[in-house]
Write a protein that holds these residues in place. Structure first.
Motif, PDB file in Angstrom:
ATOM      1  N   THR A  15       0.753  -1.345   0.000  1.00  0.00           N
ATOM      2  CA  THR A  15      -0.057  -0.007  -0.019  1.00  0.00           C
ATOM      3  C   THR A  15       0.884   1.203   0.008  1.00  0.00           C
ATOM      4  N   VAL A  16       0.242   2.450   0.026  1.00  0.00           N
ATOM      5  CA  VAL A  16       0.900   3.673  -0.178  1.00  0.00           C
ATOM      6  C   VAL A  16       1.616   3.763   1.357  1.00  0.00           C
ATOM      7  N   ASP A  17       0.923   3.487   2.482  1.00  0.00           N
ATOM      8  CA  ASP A  17       1.689   3.586   3.689  1.00  0.00           C
ATOM      9  C   ASP A  17       2.671   2.597   3.904  1.00  0.00           C
ATOM     10  N   ARG A  18       2.634   1.333   3.363  1.00  0.00           N
ATOM     11  CA  ARG A  18       3.662   0.382   3.378  1.00  0.00           C
ATOM     12  C   ARG A  18       4.978   0.985   2.607  1.00  0.00           C
ATOM     13  N   LEU A  19       4.569   1.415   1.291  1.00  0.00           N
ATOM     14  CA  LEU A  19       5.724   2.145   0.501  1.00  0.00           C
ATOM     15  C   LEU A  19       6.571   2.958   1.336  1.00  0.00           C
ATOM     16  N   ARG A  20       5.838   4.041   2.188  1.00  0.00           N
ATOM     17  CA  ARG A  20       6.670   4.985   2.837  1.00  0.00           C
ATOM     18  C   ARG A  20       7.212   4.595   3.924  1.00  0.00           C
ATOM     19  N   GLU A  21       6.896   3.396   4.436  1.00  0.00           N
ATOM     20  CA  GLU A  21       7.661   2.505   5.684  1.00  0.00           C
ATOM     21  C   GLU A  21       8.949   2.075   4.911  1.00  0.00           C
ATOM     22  N   LEU A  22       8.941   1.475   3.611  1.00  0.00           N
ATOM     23  CA  LEU A  22       9.975   0.873   3.222  1.00  0.00           C
ATOM     24  C   LEU A  22      11.094   1.897   2.647  1.00  0.00           C
ATOM     25  N   LEU A  23      10.452   3.116   2.047  1.00  0.00           N
ATOM     26  CA  LEU A  23      11.152   4.042   1.473  1.00  0.00           C
ATOM     27  C   LEU A  23      11.043   5.281   2.141  1.00  0.00           C
ATOM     28  N   PRO A  24      11.862   5.385   3.270  1.00  0.00           N
ATOM     29  CA  PRO A  24      11.590   6.522   4.175  1.00  0.00           C
ATOM     30  C   PRO A  24      11.688   7.978   3.725  1.00  0.00           C
ATOM     31  N   GLU A  25      12.485   8.046   2.508  1.00  0.00           N
ATOM     32  CA  GLU A  25      12.711   9.327   1.855  1.00  0.00           C
ATOM     33  C   GLU A  25      11.267   9.667   1.113  1.00  0.00           C
ATOM     34  N   THR A  26      10.297   8.893   0.988  1.00  0.00           N
ATOM     35  CA  THR A  26       8.993   9.396   0.369  1.00  0.00           C
ATOM     36  C   THR A  26       8.086   9.606   1.367  1.00  0.00           C
ATOM     37  N   ALA A  27       8.385   9.650   2.757  1.00  0.00           N
ATOM     38  CA  ALA A  27       7.382   9.647   3.871  1.00  0.00           C
ATOM     39  C   ALA A  27       6.484  10.662   3.780  1.00  0.00           C
ATOM     40  N   GLN A  28       6.920  11.832   3.597  1.00  0.00           N
ATOM     41  CA  GLN A  28       6.420  13.222   3.603  1.00  0.00           C
ATOM     42  C   GLN A  28       5.877  13.607   2.171  1.00  0.00           C
ATOM     43  N   LEU A  29       5.938  12.773   1.368  1.00  0.00           N
ATOM     44  CA  LEU A  29       5.436  13.403  -0.326  1.00  0.00           C
ATOM     45  C   LEU A  29       4.116  12.588  -0.553  1.00  0.00           C
ATOM     46  N   THR A  30       3.492  13.295  -1.765  1.00  0.00           N
ATOM     47  CA  THR A  30       2.258  12.860  -2.191  1.00  0.00           C
ATOM     48  C   THR A  30       2.634  11.391  -3.171  1.00  0.00           C
ATOM     49  N   ILE A  31       1.757  10.404  -2.803  1.00  0.00           N
ATOM     50  CA  ILE A  31       1.895   9.019  -3.479  1.00  0.00           C
ATOM     51  C   ILE A  31       0.825   8.739  -4.022  1.00  0.00           C
ATOM     52  N   GLU A  32       0.830   8.286  -5.395  1.00  0.00           N
ATOM     53  CA  GLU A  32      -0.632   7.796  -6.191  1.00  0.00           C
ATOM     54  C   GLU A  32      -0.261   6.542  -6.231  1.00  0.00           C
ATOM     55  N   ARG A  33      -1.097   5.423  -6.038  1.00  0.00           N
ATOM     56  CA  ARG A  33      -1.100   4.081  -6.402  1.00  0.00           C
ATOM     57  C   ARG A  33      -2.082   3.567  -7.390  1.00  0.00           C
ATOM     58  N   HIS A  34      -1.757   2.864  -8.103  1.00  0.00           N
ATOM     59  CA  HIS A  34      -2.630   2.258  -9.464  1.00  0.00           C
ATOM     60  C   HIS A  34      -2.416   0.852  -9.584  1.00  0.00           C
ATOM     61  N   LEU A  35      -3.543  -0.063  -9.807  1.00  0.00           N
ATOM     62  CA  LEU A  35      -3.365  -1.222 -10.069  1.00  0.00           C
ATOM     63  C   LEU A  35      -3.684  -1.582 -11.421  1.00  0.00           C
ATOM     64  N   LEU A  36      -2.715  -2.602 -11.815  1.00  0.00           N
ATOM     65  CA  LEU A  36      -2.737  -2.889 -13.000  1.00  0.00           C
ATOM     66  C   LEU A  36      -3.025  -4.600 -13.333  1.00  0.00           C
ATOM     67  N   PRO A  37      -4.091  -5.179 -12.872  1.00  0.00           N
ATOM     68  CA  PRO A  37      -4.278  -6.395 -12.653  1.00  0.00           C
ATOM     69  C   PRO A  37      -3.584  -7.258 -13.893  1.00  0.00           C
ATOM     70  N   ASN A  38      -3.923  -6.867 -15.029  1.00  0.00           N
ATOM     71  CA  ASN A  38      -3.546  -7.714 -16.460  1.00  0.00           C
ATOM     72  C   ASN A  38      -2.089  -7.959 -16.259  1.00  0.00           C
ATOM     73  N   LEU A  39      -1.358  -6.996 -15.628  1.00  0.00           N
ATOM     74  CA  LEU A  39       0.036  -7.139 -15.571  1.00  0.00           C
ATOM     75  C   LEU A  39       0.620  -7.513 -14.248  1.00  0.00           C
ATOM     76  N   ARG A  40      -0.493  -7.888 -13.345  1.00  0.00           N
ATOM     77  CA  ARG A  40      -0.089  -8.346 -12.005  1.00  0.00           C
ATOM     78  C   ARG A  40       0.737  -7.325 -11.288  1.00  0.00           C
ATOM     79  N   ALA A  41       0.405  -5.879 -11.580  1.00  0.00           N
ATOM     80  CA  ALA A  41       1.505  -4.728 -11.226  1.00  0.00           C
ATOM     81  C   ALA A  41       0.648  -3.735 -10.360  1.00  0.00           C
ATOM     82  N   VAL A  42       1.455  -3.250  -9.412  1.00  0.00           N
ATOM     83  CA  VAL A  42       1.322  -1.990  -8.853  1.00  0.00           C
ATOM     84  C   VAL A  42       1.913  -0.934  -9.325  1.00  0.00           C
ATOM     85  N   ASN A  43       1.686   0.268  -9.410  1.00  0.00           N
ATOM     86  CA  ASN A  43       2.355   1.291 -10.327  1.00  0.00           C
ATOM     87  C   ASN A  43       2.116   2.568  -9.385  1.00  0.00           C
TER      88      ASN A  43
END
Length: 550
Positions: free
Chosen positions: A482-510
């Motif tokens: 999730t966005v919150d998990r990404l912020r935990e894993l990449l602390p440099e992003t913690a204070q930034l706006t993050i958008e998440r999109h699902l692409l099921p056909n590609l089994r991907a999160v962007n």
């Protein structure tokens, strides 16, 4: 590419945000320049070969001066005795009109050097239909280099949205060359050390009338084309399900990939929607001046040495630059067996609108601490003069405000009319989450053991695509990263706006991470200014992963 197998059209993408700034500075020194001279050198070697084989060439190497490149190419062909019909595309250049659109800015120390609209593919198609052997353009979308030949060959109209969208997807896969054939690939280690990926061949697309394609490469060339390498490139520098362009909006959430044999991946099912009424505009300006110093801190008390030199230098600067940014990289190891492994690096980046403040005034103050600073004081390189840095801004402009011109080999100029446009930019459809994964025992492990990633830049934003290689992995990935998990894993992003999109056909999160790169790659705002390794950093982070996936 010319000699390795059958080929109808050879394309080349020479432009990026940073490239446009480089070409703009090149044009300042000589108004006859502003194009990618690399292409002209390549043409010296292969133009005659291409003409002899009937292979057409389509490149955006014209940069800021496609007319001059077309002229220079004609001169080259004449010297070689080659009959080459050359067309070129203009209209993207908007710098002379910058005051009209309010782009000049108020600070004369930050002059605008380039302003270019991202044109589409129909101008390229006009040149090809007009008999061009070679088409050179300025700033067009990267995928337009592939879409244009498709339009010319199959007769697509602006209303053939699905076909155009399929060609856009094929063009996006091809635009970064070997990134689709095993270059920059997360799972490179699975392909051994026998040279399979050491020298990957370039990808090619077999493009069909309905816009579907097969991505492959010439026989006998290195590298690999599989669903993983194509997925990685599809996620590169994209955002949500809708991939906006001047000719069509391609729906990335409709892309279907199928392994069609060794080194063959079929792309089909791509749906297209009308393009937006606006064109993207890239603005490149001088942002100011920057300099960089890297202090080596060896052995004990690294943190104290870092604080010491920062205090000393700050006090020594009577008129400090507008920005002083210190970054300590703890590359040191305890009880190290080499001096380098015992050392950390402290990087100082200074930026200011005035060159003098980040020039000798800064570097002299640092060097003068050499005999009065921390023990073991030295720098990784001699001090350098200040250098200008660039800033990239993305804007929009009504497509009707831009004159898109195709200059045919016979001297005729054709005005390309904007195609149909949508009623307005639609909100991206958010895909539904897959079923939750089954619960089971977990183990702490690096994320990259089960997922791949590819990352890059769009101006000051970073794009980060992550994909799973199995349905079970996809279910876990979609619910876990999730966005919150990404912020935990990449602390440099913690204070930034993050958008998440699902692409099921590609089994991907962007993900789109807003502002991570400051004012863009030319501003060198962070250690990895184009976010090229952001995905690999994420893959190296540890979290609890189901043992069934490991």
């Amino acid at each position: 590419m010319l000699t390795g197998g059958p080929l109808d059209v050879l394309t080349g993408d020479y432009l990026a945000e940073l490239t446009m700034l480089i070409l703009a500075r090149d044009r300042l020194r000589d108004p006859q320049r502003g194009y990618a001279r690399t292409f002209l050198r390549q043409a010296e070697e292969c133009l005659a070969e291409a003409i002899d084989r009937g292979v057409r060439i389509v490149v955006n190497a014209g940069g800021l001066n496609p007319a001059r490149l077309a002229e220079a190419l004609g001169e080259l062909a004449g010297r070689q005795g080659v009959q080459a019909r050359i067309g070129y595309v203009t209209g993207d250049e908007l710098l002379p009109r910058a005051p009209e659109f309010g782009w000049t800015g108020e600070d004369p120390r930050r002059p605008l050097l380039a302003a270019n609209a991202y044109l589409g593919a129909f101008g390229i198609a006009e040149c090809l239909r007009g008999g061009a052997d070679v088409v050179v353009t300025g700033r067009v979308t990267d995928a337009a280099l592939v879409v244009g030949p498709g339009i010319a060959h199959y007769g697509w109209t602006p209303g053939d949205l699905d076909a155009l969208a399929g060609a856009v997807v094929a063009g996006h896969v091809l635009e970064c060359g070997a990134q689709a054939t095993g270059g920059n690939y997360a799972f490179f280690a699975e392909h051994g050390d026998d040279g399979g990926l050491d020298h990957p061949g370039f990808p090619l697309a077999e493009l069909h009338a309905d816009g579907s394609s097969v991505i492959t490469k010439h026989p006998g060339t290195g590298g690999v084309v599989n669903i993983g390498t194509v997925t990685a490139q599809l996620l590169y520098e994209t955002g949500g399900p809708r991939y906006l362009g001047p000719d069509v909006t391609a729906r990335l959430d409709t892309v279907t990939l199928t392994q069609d044999g060794p080194d063959r991946v079929r792309i089909d099912g791509v749906r297209g929607e009308a393009p937006p009424a606006t064109l993207k505009v890239g603005l490149n300006r001088i942002g100011g001046y920057r300099n960089e110093l890297e202090f080596v801190l060896t052995g004990l008390d690294v943190e104290a040495k870092s604080a010491f030199v920062q205090r000393q230098l700050t006090r020594a600067l009577t008129d400090p630059p507008a920005e002083l940014r210190w970054t300590l990289a703890r590359t040191d190891h305890p009880d190290a067996d080499t001096e380098e492994r015992a050392s950390a690096l402290l990087r100082l980046t200074a930026r200011d609108p005035q060159e003098a403040k980040v020039g000798r005034a800064l570097t002299a103050a640092a060097v003068e601490l050499g005999l009065a600073g921390y023990p073991g004081f030295h720098l990784t390189a001699p001090p350098a003069p200040a250098a200008p840095y660039g800033v990239f801004e993305a804007g929009e402009l009504d497509a009707k405000e831009v004159e898109h011109l195709a200059h045919l080999p016979g001297g005729t100029t054709v005005t390309v009319q904007p195609g149909q446009v949508g009623s307005g930019q639609l909100a991206p459809d958010e895909a539904k989450l897959p079923p939750e994964p089954e619960q089971g025992p977990t183990r702490r492990a690096p994320l990259g053991l089960i997922v791949g990633a590819r990352s890059g830049d769009k101006g000051g934003d970073a794009n980060l695509g992550v994909w799973a290689r199995s349905e079970a992995g996809w279910r876990w990935l979609a619910h876990t990263l999730t966005v919150d998990r990404l912020r935990e894993l990449l602390p440099e992003t913690a204070q930034l706006t993050i958008e998440r999109h699902l692409l099921p056909n590609l089994r991907a999160v962007n993900f789109t991470i807003r502002g991570l790169l400051g004012e863009g790659v030319a501003a060198q705002a962070r250690f990895d200014p184009q976010a090229k390794a952001l995905g690999e950093w994420l893959r190296s982070r540890h979290l609890d992963i189901p043992e069934a996936l490991l």
